[in-house]
Design an enzyme around this catalytic site. Structure first.
Site, short mmCIF file in Angstrom:
data_model
loop_
_atom_site.label_atom_id
_atom_site.label_comp_id
_atom_site.label_asym_id
_atom_site.label_seq_id
_atom_site.Cartn_x
_atom_site.Cartn_y
_atom_site.Cartn_z
CD GLU A 248 -3.07 -1.08 2.17
OE1 GLU A 248 -2.97 -0.27 3.12
OE2 GLU A 248 -4.04 -1.86 2.05
CD GLU B 200 -3.92 -5.85 3.11
OE1 GLU B 200 -4.76 -5.20 3.75
OE2 GLU B 200 -2.71 -5.58 3.11
O1 AHR Z 1 -5.04 -5.97 7.09
C1 AHR Z 1 -4.90 -4.86 7.91
C2 AHR Z 1 -4.21 -3.70 7.21
O2 AHR Z 1 -5.04 -3.21 6.20
C3 AHR Z 1 -2.92 -4.02 6.48
O3 AHR Z 1 -1.82 -3.96 7.32
C4 AHR Z 1 -2.84 -2.93 5.46
O4 AHR Z 1 -2.12 -3.33 4.33
C5 AHR Z 1 -4.28 -2.60 5.17
O5 AHR Z 1 -4.51 -1.23 5.17
#
Ligand code: AHR
Length: 496
Positions: A172, A291
């Site tokens: 990110e 994610e």
């Molecule tokens: O999964 C929790 C967090 O969410 C992770 O560390 C990050 O990559 C995202 O913003």
């Protein structure tokens, strides 16, 4: 209400890469410490890993686990987590304002991954570090040469390389909260230079370049196009991240959000292809949705800063979450021609299907079962089916079908698995399924999740949301009729 599904053996979307059933374990809260690792627990093995947790992870057959972050990786020094445990430093983790004890690092995690029968998807730190650190980590993990980092691994007791195939180029990096946040110009340049070195070291690895942190970022789109333009020739996947919420407590809006996930996937695929065309390239960059989940209740919960094993992001999932999660898994399956990796974020304790109690049990949240059944039975080819279903309108889509579906054909096992969610709050659904060109099919199982109370959660002591079995008809035929309950998730298996 009625719905009709037509499946033809000749029409497929593509072969499912099993890695779409991946997950994620970050050094965050109690995911690692008190999650997978708890030397004081009576169920732990000689390395301190909880055997009951490993068994539950194995029951899902999780093919790949992203590690060690997440936001955490952008401030992480992997060398703090290798070798003699008594000499490892405790460090401040600025991503989660916590203390990282470094009792678990890549040495231990690769061993846990073997025990859990999974692969690692390794992220490198492109926040506070860069080319040098990434190349050293790749050498430590994958090389057998008589050189410093590969020898260091051997000295630490690991003669054989870990052979990690999938690597993320940071995490990110577009997010301003990210340690070492970068513009697309800065990140694209760094990611390219890291990718060049890593691919030169080992051309068999696969690289995931960072897409946007979510599709609502103001730079979404321009970030993807810029970063892909710079790195296209050296990367294999671009990442997508998205967490969905029910802040407005609106059931129909919420359970329709898999349609947003679908649109997001189509949009990023189109951006990959735009750059492919611009570059006159023959190579296709695919998607790593590394994610995804439902996350909103625990986003801004206060906690004690600068301590370890905090109960961070311990979202409690209810029954309607299980319905949306089931729909999202179908969306990933239905996009298997472009999504080759996906990681349910996360796996243990932190926004997770599996929870642990300190000194106590391991237990399953409501979202555990849709995930487990998709992973176990969703292997093969996704069929390109026609589904006729009534639908409804939301503020983000003119048409959300009441019936969400995916149909997976496993040729080896001569098996067809149909996943269905009935989104209707009021009505059961009569579904007719036509199997064309398979010959006669026989139903072998109908499992469903249903609860009158959409807000019902599981607890360590009571599993309210659990798989139930429906009666089946053992007739062999082409056309099958089944009834699915209102607001229910279903898996129906057929043999032919
Ligand atoms: O999964 C929790 C967090 O969410 C992770 O560390 C990050 O990559 C995202 O913003």
């Amino acid at each position: 209400m009625k719905a009709k599904i037509t499946v033809n053996k000749n029409y497929t979307i593509g072969k499912i890469d099993k890695r779409i059933y991946g997950s994620f374990i970050e050094h965050l809260g109690r995911a690692v410490y008190e999650g997978i690792y708890d030397p004081e627990h009576k169920m732990s093995d000689d390395e301190g890993f909880r055997k009951d947790v490993i068994e539950l992870v194995k029951s899902i057959d999780v093919p790949i686990v992203r590690y060690p972050g997440g936001n955490f990786v952008s401030g992480y020094n992997w060398e703090d987590g290798i070798g003699d445990k008594s000499k490892r430093p405790k460090k401040l983790d600025f991503a989660w304002s916590s203390i990282e004890t470094n009792e678990v690092g890549i040495d231990e995690f690769q061993s846990w991954a073997k025990k859990a029968n999974t692969e690692i998807m390794m992220a490198v730190n492109l926040g506070t570090k860069g080319i040098e650190d990434a190349k050293n980590l790749l050498e430590y993990c994958n090389f057998s040469t008589d050189t410093y980092y590969s020898n260091l691994r051997k000295q630490n007791g690991f003669i054989k390389p870990f052979n990690i195939k999938t690597w993320c180029l940071g995490n990110e990096m577009d997010g301003e909260w990210q340690i070492g946040h970068k513009t697309s110009e800065e990140y694209g340049h760094l990611a390219l230079e890291v990718a060049k070195v890593l691919k030169c070291m080992d051309n068999n690895i696969e690289l995931v370049v960072c897409g946007s942190s979510d599709e609502n970022m103001s730079t979404f789109g321009s970030w993807e196009l810029d970063v892909l333009d710079k790195t296209y020739d050296y990367v294999d996947y671009i990442s997508l991240h998205q967490y969905y919420d029910n802040e407005d407590d609106n059931y129909y809006e919420f359970v329709g959000k898999s349609v947003c996930m679908n649109n997001f996937i189509k949009g990023v695929s189109a951006m990959c292809d735009a750059i492919k065309a611009k570059k006159h390239s023959n190579k296709t960059v695919n998607l790593s949705f590394d994610e995804w989940n439902i996350w909103y209740r625990t986003k801004d919960k206060p906690f004690n800063k600068w301590s370890a094993k905090q109960h961070l992001l311990e979202e409690k999932y209810n029954f309607e979450d299980a319905l949306l999660l089931g729909c999202m898994l179908m969306t990933l399956q239905n996009n298997c021609d472009r999504v080759k990796i996906a990681c349910l974020a996360q796996l243990i304790n932190v926004i997770a299907p599996i929870m642990t109690e300190k000194d106590g049990k391991v237990w399953k949240q409501t979202i555990f079962y849709p995930y487990m059944y998709a992973s176990i039975f969703g292997r093969g080819e996704t069929m390109n089916v026609i589904c006729e279903s009534e639908g409804y309108k939301t503020k983000y889509s003119d048409f959300i079908p009441y019936v969400e579906k995916s149909v997976i054909h496993n040729e080896e096992k001569r098996e067809i698995t149909v996943f269905l969610v009935n989104r209707s709050l009021e009505e059961d659904m009569d579904v007719t399924i036509n199997f064309e060109n398979f010959g006669d099919c026989q139903q072998v199982e109908h499992i469903y999740l249903y609860c009158d109370d959409l807000k019902k959660e599981n607890t360590p002591d009571t599993e309210s949301i659990y798989p139930q079995k429906n009666d089946i008809s053992t007739d062999k035929k082409e056309e099958h009729s089944i009834k699915i309950k209102k607001h229910s998730w279903n898996m129906i298996r057929y043999k032919y």
